[in-house]
Design a protein around this motif. Sequence first.
Motif, short mmCIF file in Angstrom:
data_model
loop_
_atom_site.label_atom_id
_atom_site.label_comp_id
_atom_site.label_asym_id
_atom_site.label_seq_id
_atom_site.Cartn_x
_atom_site.Cartn_y
_atom_site.Cartn_z
N TYR A 181 0.81 -1.22 0.00
CA TYR A 181 0.00 0.00 0.00
C TYR A 181 0.85 1.27 0.00
O TYR A 181 0.41 2.30 0.45
N MET A 213 -0.50 4.51 -1.98
CA MET A 213 -1.60 5.36 -1.49
C MET A 213 -1.13 6.67 -0.87
O MET A 213 -1.66 7.72 -1.22
N ASP A 266 -4.77 7.29 20.47
CA ASP A 266 -4.12 7.51 19.18
C ASP A 266 -5.09 7.18 18.06
O ASP A 266 -5.23 6.05 17.64
N MET A 267 -5.79 8.21 17.60
CA MET A 267 -6.72 8.02 16.50
C MET A 267 -6.07 8.37 15.17
O MET A 267 -6.74 8.46 14.15
N VAL A 301 -6.69 6.18 11.99
CA VAL A 301 -8.02 6.32 11.39
C VAL A 301 -8.12 7.65 10.64
O VAL A 301 -8.62 7.71 9.51
N ILE A 347 -6.27 7.38 7.36
CA ILE A 347 -7.00 6.60 6.35
C ILE A 347 -8.11 7.45 5.74
O ILE A 347 -8.27 7.52 4.52
N ILE A 348 -8.87 8.11 6.61
CA ILE A 348 -10.02 8.88 6.12
C ILE A 348 -9.55 10.03 5.25
O ILE A 348 -10.06 10.26 4.14
N ASN A 359 -7.65 8.68 1.80
CA ASN A 359 -8.54 8.06 0.82
C ASN A 359 -9.68 8.99 0.42
O ASN A 359 -10.14 8.97 -0.72
N GLY A 360 -10.12 9.80 1.38
CA GLY A 360 -11.15 10.79 1.04
C GLY A 360 -10.65 11.74 -0.04
O GLY A 360 -11.37 12.10 -0.96
N ILE A 391 -8.43 11.04 -2.35
CA ILE A 391 -8.39 10.34 -3.63
C ILE A 391 -9.80 10.27 -4.23
O ILE A 391 -9.99 10.53 -5.43
N ILE A 392 -10.79 9.97 -3.40
CA ILE A 392 -12.17 9.92 -3.91
C ILE A 392 -12.58 11.28 -4.44
O ILE A 392 -13.19 11.40 -5.50
N PHE A 403 -11.74 4.13 2.02
CA PHE A 403 -12.20 5.27 2.80
C PHE A 403 -13.16 4.80 3.89
O PHE A 403 -13.02 5.17 5.06
N TYR A 437 -13.52 3.13 18.10
CA TYR A 437 -13.59 4.26 19.03
C TYR A 437 -14.98 4.55 19.56
O TYR A 437 -15.15 5.00 20.67
#
Lengths: 386, 418, 184
Positions: A311, A314, A360-361, A364, A367-368, A371-372, A374-375, B169, B180
Motif C-alpha cells: 500500500y 496510497m 491515538d486516532m 483512522v 486513512i479517512i 482516501n477521502g 483520492i475519492i 475510505f 472508538y
Amino acid sequence: MTNELELQQTPQKKGSAFLERIKSGVKAFGLPRLIITGFLVLLFLIAPAAHVNIGTAITDVINRFGMNAIMVLAMVPMIHSGCGLNFGLPLGIIAGLLGATLSIQTNIPGGASFWLAILYATPFSVIFGWAYGKLLNKVKGSEMMIATYVGFSAVSFMCMMWLLLPFKNPTMIWGYGGSGLRTTISTQGYYYHYLNDFLALDFSKWVSPASVGDGAFIGAMKNFFSHLVIPTGMILFFAVFAFIIWAFLKTKMGTAMTAVGSNSQFAMASGINIDRTRTISVIMSTWLGAVGILVYEQSFGFIQLYNAPFYMAMPAVSAILIGGASVNKATITNVIIGTILYQGIVTMTPSVMNGLVHTDMSEVIRIIISNGMIIYALTRKTEASR
Amino acid sequence: MSNIFKNAVTSVKDGFKGFGDRQSKKFHDFVNRGPKENLKNLGEFALNNIVPIIFIVFCAFAIPISGQPFSSVVRDVVTRLMRNSFLVLSLLIPIMAGMGLNFGMTLGAMAGQIGLILVSDWQVVGIPGLMLAAIISIPISIVLGWFCGTMLNKAKGREMVTSYMISFFMNGVYQLVVLYMMGSIIPIASNSLLLPRGYGIRNTVNFAGTKGSLGMRKSLDNFWSFNIGTIQIPILTILIIALLCIFILWFKKTKLGQDMRAVGQDMEVAREAGIKVERTRVLAIIISTVLAGFGMIIYLSNMGTLNTYNSHSQIGMFSIAALLVGGASVSKANIRNAFLGIILFHTMFIVSPYAGKNLIGEAQLGEYFRVFVSYGVITLSLVLYEVKARRAKGHQAKELKEAQEKMLKNKETAEVIA
Amino acid sequence: MSENVSVFAKAGSSIKAKFISFGNGIVTFFKTPSSYVKLGSVLAIIGLAIVLFFVGKEHQFLLDNNTIEINGKSYSSLNLVSAKIDNSDFIEIPRRTRMNNFQTGQSHKITLNYIENGQEKELVTKFKVPASEKNTLISLPALIAGADQSEWMSEFLSVQAPVPDEPAVEDDMAMDMDGMDMAF
C-alpha cells in the motif's frame, strides 16, 4: 447558468465583492485542501498545549517530507502523459528493493552502497517500466484500476522471489531454520542516514535547551532550536530531482508528454508518437519510485520486503492530490505542498492526539483523509471526461 | 404475491429452457460445421475462457502434487462453496448495470459485521440472531450503498477504481465506529467484546459461544443438513443460495432489471428512452451492498469468528477473484461463472500450500503463491477485458468507416447515372 | 440593502418552495397505495426484528442446590436432583453444587426429578424471565418446597471478570482462516 454570470458581472457592494473573491479563492484552492491546511495549522497551534515541542515537530515533518517527496514526485510524469495516478508505484518500489538488496549483497560499506543501489535499480526499473508502459498503452482509459492490480501482482510475486532468490549476505538472510530474505533488513553499516547526515544542520549542537534565567521569548526560541535538525542532504537530493523533472517538462520531450496528456487527438495530429511518449513517462515514474524508496530506506534505516510495498502507493497518491494536483494535471509545486501537508498531518496527529486525549486516532484520521482525498479527485466533475 | 412467485417460476423455467436451447443449438452448430471451422471455434473458445482453463489445468496438476486425499479436497470445497456463494452472487447486479466489479461490496460486509457485533452483544443467538443481524445490516447497507452509488455517478467511466478507493475510505470510517465509538457512544455491555481499555471492539469476535452458551456458529448449516460420507450438506444454506439465484433470474426480467441492462449497454440511449440512469445505477449498488451484507453474515456464521478489522477487506478481493476465475468479465457475469469460479478458485486456495510444501519444502511459498494468483487473475481479467473492448471498438469504427465509404460510393454512382 | 433583502426573500421563497414540495411529497405518499405497502413492509420488518430479539435472546440459568434462607425461611439442599429446562437433557445436580444451562426466549418449563420420602417425584413448573435478565438463579430446594416464584427465582448479578486481551481463539482462527491472514 447565464443568470449566474450576470449576477457576477453586476456591480455589487464592497462587502459582497470581497466575499465573492474569498469564495472564488476557496474554489480555486479547493475546499478539502483548505480544510486540511486549516487542520494542520490547528495542530501546530494546539501542539504546545499537548506538550509537543515545535522544534521536534518541525524536524519530524521535514524529515518525513524528505523521505517521501521523491515517491510523490514519481506521480508527475505519468499524470502529465495522461496515464492517471500511478497506483502501480509498488512496481518501482520493487525495482528499488532489488537494487537495495543487490547492493548489500555486493557488500560495499558506507555511502557508496547508496549510489550502487541506484545503479542496480536502474536496469530493473527501465525493464519493469517498459513492460508496464506497454501494458498501460493497451488499456487506455482504465489505467488506474489495472495499475493498482499490476502493483499488487508484482508485490505478491516478489514475495515468492524474496523467499527463493539466492542471496548470501548473512545480514539479509534468516539465521537458521528459515530460508530466504528477512522481512526487514537494516541499512546500518551501508547507506544508513547517508543523505540525512550530508551537511545536516543540527542546531542542538549550538543551542542548549532553555534554562531558568531565560526570558519567555528567549526560552521559547532556545527550546525550539535545540530540537531542530535539518537533513540538508536529503532535501538537496530532492531539490535536484525536482529541478530535473521541472526542466525536463520544459524540453521538447516534456512538452510532448504534456500534450499527450491534455489532448491526445491534438498530439497525434502534430506527429507525436503517443505510445512511445507514454511508455517513457511510465519508465520515468517507475525509476523515480525506485530512487524514492532508496531515499526512504536510508532515512528510515530498514529495507522492508514482502508485504510492505503493498500500500505504499496510497500515501504518495493522496499527497500529490492534497497538493492540488488532479487526475490529469500536476506540478512540482503540487508535490512540495502536498507532501508537506500530508506528512505534516501524519506526523502531527499522533503526538498531539496522544498529548491531549491519550488515545491515538491518528491511523483512522490518516486513512479517512488520504482516501477521502483520492475519492474527491476521482469524482470531480471537470475531470470526468474519460 | 402469487403473481410474483409465478413470475419467478416462469423466469427460472425460461432460464433453464434458454440454457438447454442454447446448448442444443451449439451442438447442432458443431455437427453442421466442418472440422476445420470447429477447430477455429475451439481456439476462439479457449481464448475467451482463458482464465478458467488456466485454473482447471492448474488444479489438475496441483491436486495430485499436494498429496491431499481427493475426498478431503471435495469436503473443503463444498464448505467454501456454501460459505462464499452468497457473497460472490452479490456482485452480479452492478455488472449487469455496467458498473463493473463492485469493489464497494466491502461496505456491505462492514454493515453485516456491525450487525453481528451488536447481536452478539445483545446475546441473541442461533438463527434468530443471524436474522436480526441481517435486519440491522439493511439500513446501514442502504446508506453506504447510496453513498457509494452517488459517488460512482460522479465518476462515470472509472467506477471500479473509485469503488475500490471508497472501500478504503469506508474502512477508515468503520474503524472509527468500531474501534472508538463502540463502547463509548454506542453502548456495548459485554466485556468479552470490548478491549480492556473499555471501548472499541477486540481484534477477534467469537460467535461460537463459550462455556455451554449456544452462539451463532454454524446455526444455519446445522439447522437442517445431512451427510454424504464426511461431507456435510447444509440444506437450509443451499435453499437460501438457491433463493438468491432465483431472485437474480427474476430480477433480470423486472422493469428495473431491464432498465439496468439498458443502462449497462449504453447510458445515453437509456437516458433518451426515459430511464432515470443515475437512480438506476444507485439502486444497483444499493442492492449489491445489501446482498453483500447478508452474504457476510452467512460467511461469518460458518466461520464462527470475526476478524474485526480484516475480514471485510479480504473478502472483497477473494470474492471478486473467484467470480473472475469462473470466466466472468467486467461487463458480463452470470450465476454459472460464480459457482464455477468459487469451486476452481478455492480448490487452488486449498491445495497450493500443500503443493508448495511438497515441491519446494515451503508451505509459505504456496501461501504467497495463492495470493499472487488472486491478484494476478484480477489483473489478467481486467487487461483481457480492456484489450477485447478496445478491439471491438476498433472493429466497430472500421465497419462504420467502410459503410460510410460505401454510401459515398453509391451516392457518387447515383450521381453519375443521373 | 434592498439587494440583500431581495436575496433573503429569494432564499426564503426557495426554502418555502422546498417545504411545499416536501409537504406535497407527504400528501402523495399517503395517496398512493404502494407507499402504504412500503411503509407496511418497513413496519413489518421492524416488528420481525423485535420478535427475533425476544425469541433469540439467550438466558443463562444457574440451577442451584444449596441450602438457602429466603425471607427468614430456610430451605435445605436436596440429596440428588436432576433437572431439565425446556427440551435440554437432564442434568444431575448433587448437593451443594450449581449447574448452568443456556436457553433462548422468555417462556420456559423446568422439569425436576427428585427423591422425597423414598419416592421418586417429578415436578413441572412453567415460568417467564424478563428479557433484560441475563443470568437467572433458580433455587431448587425453594422451588420444590413450593415457595413463591419471586422467592425461588432471582437475577444473578455476577461481577464481570475482566477477560484477558486477545483470547486464545486467535490461533484457532488462523487455522480456520486458511492463511488468509495477509498484511492488510
